[in-house]
Scaffold this active site. Structure first.
Site, PDB file in Angstrom:
ATOM      1  N   ARG A  36       7.995 -20.505  12.568  1.00 17.02           N
ATOM      2  CA  ARG A  36       7.485 -21.729  11.955  1.00 17.02           C
ATOM      3  C   ARG A  36       8.285 -22.967  12.367  1.00 17.02           C
ATOM      4  O   ARG A  36       8.349 -23.954  11.640  1.00 17.02           O
ATOM      5  CB  ARG A  36       7.447 -21.586  10.428  1.00 17.02           C
ATOM      6  CG  ARG A  36       6.542 -20.428   9.986  1.00 17.02           C
ATOM      7  CD  ARG A  36       6.330 -20.370   8.484  1.00 17.02           C
ATOM      8  NE  ARG A  36       5.621 -19.177   8.097  1.00 17.02           N
ATOM      9  CZ  ARG A  36       4.301 -19.005   8.179  1.00 17.02           C
ATOM     10  NH1 ARG A  36       3.545 -19.971   8.645  1.00 17.02           N
ATOM     11  NH2 ARG A  36       3.740 -17.866   7.802  1.00 17.02           N
ATOM     12  N   HIS A  73       5.058 -11.895  19.229  1.00  9.69           N
ATOM     13  CA  HIS A  73       4.005 -12.757  18.686  1.00  9.69           C
ATOM     14  C   HIS A  73       4.491 -14.193  18.762  1.00  9.69           C
ATOM     15  O   HIS A  73       5.649 -14.481  18.458  1.00  9.69           O
ATOM     16  CB  HIS A  73       3.707 -12.380  17.228  1.00  9.69           C
ATOM     17  CG  HIS A  73       2.406 -12.922  16.717  1.00  9.69           C
ATOM     18  ND1 HIS A  73       2.148 -14.274  16.607  1.00  9.69           N
ATOM     19  CD2 HIS A  73       1.286 -12.299  16.266  1.00  9.69           C
ATOM     20  CE1 HIS A  73       0.930 -14.452  16.123  1.00  9.69           C
ATOM     21  NE2 HIS A  73       0.382 -13.262  15.928  1.00  9.69           N
ATOM     22  N   TYR A  76       3.488 -19.637  14.873  1.00 10.89           N
ATOM     23  CA  TYR A  76       2.236 -19.966  14.185  1.00 10.89           C
ATOM     24  C   TYR A  76       1.834 -21.426  14.390  1.00 10.89           C
ATOM     25  O   TYR A  76       0.717 -21.823  14.068  1.00 10.89           O
ATOM     26  CB  TYR A  76       2.381 -19.692  12.685  1.00 10.89           C
ATOM     27  CG  TYR A  76       2.678 -18.251  12.356  1.00 10.89           C
ATOM     28  CD1 TYR A  76       1.883 -17.223  12.843  1.00 10.89           C
ATOM     29  CD2 TYR A  76       3.752 -17.914  11.543  1.00 10.89           C
ATOM     30  CE1 TYR A  76       2.146 -15.895  12.542  1.00 10.89           C
ATOM     31  CE2 TYR A  76       4.030 -16.578  11.233  1.00 10.89           C
ATOM     32  CZ  TYR A  76       3.228 -15.584  11.735  1.00 10.89           C
ATOM     33  OH  TYR A  76       3.494 -14.276  11.442  1.00 10.89           O
ATOM     34  N   HIS A 113      -2.774 -16.478  18.840  1.00  4.90           N
ATOM     35  CA  HIS A 113      -4.078 -16.852  18.301  1.00  4.90           C
ATOM     36  C   HIS A 113      -4.658 -17.930  19.209  1.00  4.90           C
ATOM     37  O   HIS A 113      -3.929 -18.855  19.612  1.00  4.90           O
ATOM     38  CB  HIS A 113      -3.943 -17.403  16.883  1.00  4.90           C
ATOM     39  CG  HIS A 113      -3.411 -16.405  15.902  1.00  4.90           C
ATOM     40  ND1 HIS A 113      -3.135 -16.722  14.596  1.00  4.90           N
ATOM     41  CD2 HIS A 113      -3.105 -15.094  16.033  1.00  4.90           C
ATOM     42  CE1 HIS A 113      -2.680 -15.669  13.968  1.00  4.90           C
ATOM     43  NE2 HIS A 113      -2.653 -14.662  14.820  1.00  4.90           N
ATOM     44  N   GLU A 150      -5.505 -12.939  20.489  1.00  2.00           N
ATOM     45  CA  GLU A 150      -5.776 -12.133  19.299  1.00  2.00           C
ATOM     46  C   GLU A 150      -7.065 -12.590  18.620  1.00  2.00           C
ATOM     47  O   GLU A 150      -7.290 -13.796  18.448  1.00  2.00           O
ATOM     48  CB  GLU A 150      -4.614 -12.254  18.306  1.00  2.00           C
ATOM     49  CG  GLU A 150      -4.812 -11.420  17.043  1.00  2.00           C
ATOM     50  CD  GLU A 150      -3.626 -11.492  16.102  1.00  2.00           C
ATOM     51  OE1 GLU A 150      -3.714 -10.886  15.013  1.00  2.00           O
ATOM     52  OE2 GLU A 150      -2.622 -12.149  16.452  1.00  2.00           O
ATOM     53  N   ASP A 184      -6.994  -7.125  16.053  1.00  2.21           N
ATOM     54  CA  ASP A 184      -6.486  -7.013  14.687  1.00  2.21           C
ATOM     55  C   ASP A 184      -7.581  -6.479  13.771  1.00  2.21           C
ATOM     56  O   ASP A 184      -8.656  -7.074  13.670  1.00  2.21           O
ATOM     57  CB  ASP A 184      -6.004  -8.381  14.196  1.00  2.21           C
ATOM     58  CG  ASP A 184      -5.266  -8.303  12.873  1.00  2.21           C
ATOM     59  OD1 ASP A 184      -5.876  -7.869  11.872  1.00  2.21           O
ATOM     60  OD2 ASP A 184      -4.081  -8.689  12.821  1.00  2.21           O
ATOM     61  N   HIS A 187      -8.408  -8.825  10.700  1.00  2.00           N
ATOM     62  CA  HIS A 187      -9.168  -9.993  11.144  1.00  2.00           C
ATOM     63  C   HIS A 187     -10.601  -9.621  11.502  1.00  2.00           C
ATOM     64  O   HIS A 187     -11.540 -10.372  11.218  1.00  2.00           O
ATOM     65  CB  HIS A 187      -8.489 -10.628  12.363  1.00  2.00           C
ATOM     66  CG  HIS A 187      -7.107 -11.117  12.098  1.00  2.00           C
ATOM     67  ND1 HIS A 187      -6.276 -11.593  13.097  1.00  2.00           N
ATOM     68  CD2 HIS A 187      -6.395 -11.216  10.950  1.00  2.00           C
ATOM     69  CE1 HIS A 187      -5.118 -11.966  12.583  1.00  2.00           C
ATOM     70  NE2 HIS A 187      -5.159 -11.727  11.274  1.00  2.00           N
ATOM     71  N   HIS A 221      -3.246  -4.733  16.256  1.00  2.00           N
ATOM     72  CA  HIS A 221      -2.562  -5.011  14.997  1.00  2.00           C
ATOM     73  C   HIS A 221      -3.288  -4.206  13.934  1.00  2.00           C
ATOM     74  O   HIS A 221      -4.452  -4.482  13.627  1.00  2.00           O
ATOM     75  CB  HIS A 221      -2.609  -6.505  14.658  1.00  2.00           C
ATOM     76  CG  HIS A 221      -1.644  -7.326  15.459  1.00  2.00           C
ATOM     77  ND1 HIS A 221      -1.731  -8.695  15.544  1.00  2.00           N
ATOM     78  CD2 HIS A 221      -0.567  -6.964  16.197  1.00  2.00           C
ATOM     79  CE1 HIS A 221      -0.750  -9.145  16.302  1.00  2.00           C
ATOM     80  NE2 HIS A 221      -0.032  -8.107  16.719  1.00  2.00           N
ATOM     81  N   ASP A 234      -7.889 -14.368   6.026  1.00  2.00           N
ATOM     82  CA  ASP A 234      -6.872 -13.515   6.656  1.00  2.00           C
ATOM     83  C   ASP A 234      -5.780 -13.164   5.646  1.00  2.00           C
ATOM     84  O   ASP A 234      -4.870 -13.952   5.409  1.00  2.00           O
ATOM     85  CB  ASP A 234      -6.285 -14.273   7.858  1.00  2.00           C
ATOM     86  CG  ASP A 234      -5.173 -13.500   8.560  1.00  2.00           C
ATOM     87  OD1 ASP A 234      -4.952 -12.325   8.208  1.00  2.00           O
ATOM     88  OD2 ASP A 234      -4.532 -14.066   9.454  1.00  2.00           O
ATOM     89  N   HIS A 236      -3.421  -9.670   4.893  1.00  2.00           N
ATOM     90  CA  HIS A 236      -3.113  -8.288   5.259  1.00  2.00           C
ATOM     91  C   HIS A 236      -2.737  -7.453   4.028  1.00  2.00           C
ATOM     92  O   HIS A 236      -2.120  -7.948   3.090  1.00  2.00           O
ATOM     93  CB  HIS A 236      -1.961  -8.250   6.255  1.00  2.00           C
ATOM     94  CG  HIS A 236      -2.285  -8.907   7.566  1.00  2.00           C
ATOM     95  ND1 HIS A 236      -1.420  -8.885   8.643  1.00  2.00           N
ATOM     96  CD2 HIS A 236      -3.378  -9.600   7.985  1.00  2.00           C
ATOM     97  CE1 HIS A 236      -1.969  -9.535   9.659  1.00  2.00           C
ATOM     98  NE2 HIS A 236      -3.153  -9.992   9.275  1.00  2.00           N
ATOM     99  N   GLU A 266       1.486  -5.194  10.625  1.00  2.00           N
ATOM    100  CA  GLU A 266       1.927  -6.525  10.209  1.00  2.00           C
ATOM    101  C   GLU A 266       1.733  -6.660   8.697  1.00  2.00           C
ATOM    102  O   GLU A 266       1.358  -7.699   8.187  1.00  2.00           O
ATOM    103  CB  GLU A 266       1.132  -7.608  10.920  1.00  2.00           C
ATOM    104  CG  GLU A 266       1.356  -7.688  12.409  1.00  2.00           C
ATOM    105  CD  GLU A 266       0.541  -8.784  13.040  1.00  2.00           C
ATOM    106  OE1 GLU A 266       1.075  -9.557  13.833  1.00  2.00           O
ATOM    107  OE2 GLU A 266      -0.666  -8.872  12.710  1.00  2.00           O
TER     108      GLU A 266
END
Length: 293
Positions: A36, A73, A76, A113, A150, A184, A187, A221, A234, A236, A266
């Site tokens: 982040r 990954h 974000y 993404h 992804e 994923d 997703h 994923h 989204d 998980h 994840e």
């Protein structure tokens, strides 16, 4: 089948192997920067390039471990679909920095993404993604690591929730040998692909084949979903505790389109309140048991 999890690099990149081995992973995903924060400024702590000794230590520990198929990954914050030129360039620079780190560690893949088109159209957003990836490939000149698009749940203006988006990107990138797809499960369900039924699984795989995505699948994923099919949210959940459920995962794991791919959890990093056991351990055990049923 190979199952693993996203593991922490706290204390050094090589430390992730300790966590992966402890919970029983066959493969592993990490971050190569703080997820982040922007990694573009090398004067910043999280922007420091990986030095030779870091890379050597990572390679040495990896070789001594039983872990294979290590991927990363991206941050974000990266959005190479953005119509905002400043954010697009900042995202491009960040992607260069992360892909270069993944190359130094000789990772097999870097998952990203596709991004959000925000105030533009999906078509314009996809064009921006392809343009950015082409530019990044010219700078990075990858030898070891593929960029993996992804699929997404489709929240807001996020691209990648339609298989058609992924197929378009794979064709649009000029040097397609440097890109692939990470699928994923959470997703996919949230985006409306109901692979829990035989008919739904058949339809999903048929669409992957139609858009020439299936041959570019490189990783999975493997996450359950807190939200039901088509919600485009989204969230998980632990394996078997969400809307996919154990029966849905059993069907997914039996599919020839996915069964030979490395699969990475994840799911939330926490312990079971009753047993005190780490959920990564529980989830990995559940997945392996579903392969045998």
């Amino acid at each position: 089948m190979r199952f693993g999890s996203h593991c922490s690099i706290a204390g050094g990149y090589h430390k992730a192997f300790e966590e992966a081995q402890r919970v029983g992973c066959d493969c592993m995903q990490i971050f190569v920067t703080q997820p982040r924060r922007w990694p573009t400024n090398e004067a910043q702590e999280n922007g420091n390039p990986i030095n030779h000794s870091d890379a050597e230590q990572f390679a040495s520990v990896w070789k001594q471990s039983t872990i294979g198929a290590t991927i990363a990954h991206t941050s974000y914050l990266i959005n190479v679909a953005s119509p905002d030129d400043l954010l697009w360039q900042k995202s491009l620079d960040a992607l260069v920095a992360e892909w270069q780190r993944a190359e130094k560690l000789k990772l097999e893949g870097l998952v990203m993404h596709p991004g959000a088109h925000t105030k533009s159209t999906p078509e314009e957003g996809l064009e921006r993604v392809a343009q950015a990836v082409d530019a990044v490939i010219k700078i990075v000149k990858p030898k070891y690591c593929r960029l993996l698009f992804e699929n997404t749940a489709g929240q807001g203006s996020c691209l990648g929730h339609q298989i058609e988006h992924l197929g378009w990107l794979l064709k649009a990138v000029k040097k397609s040998e440097h890109v692939g797809v990470c699928w994923d499960t959470c997703h996919a369900l949230a985006a409306g692909y109901d692979f829990r039924t035989a008919a739904g699984m058949k339809a999903m795989v048929a669409e992957l084949e139609q858009h020439s995505v299936v041959e570019h699948l490189r990783a999975v994923h493997i996450n359950d979903s807190k939200k039901d099919c088509g919600t485009r949210v989204d969230r998980h959940e632990h394996i078997g505790h969400g809307f996919i459920g154990e029966a849905g995962f059993k069907r997914f794991l039996a599919s020839t389109a996915f069964k030979n791919l490395p699969m990475y959890l994840e799911t939330p990093k926490e312990k079971d309140e009753v047993t005190g056991e780490e959920w990564d351990v529980i989830n990995l055990r559940t997945l392996r048991s579903l392969c045998k049923k």
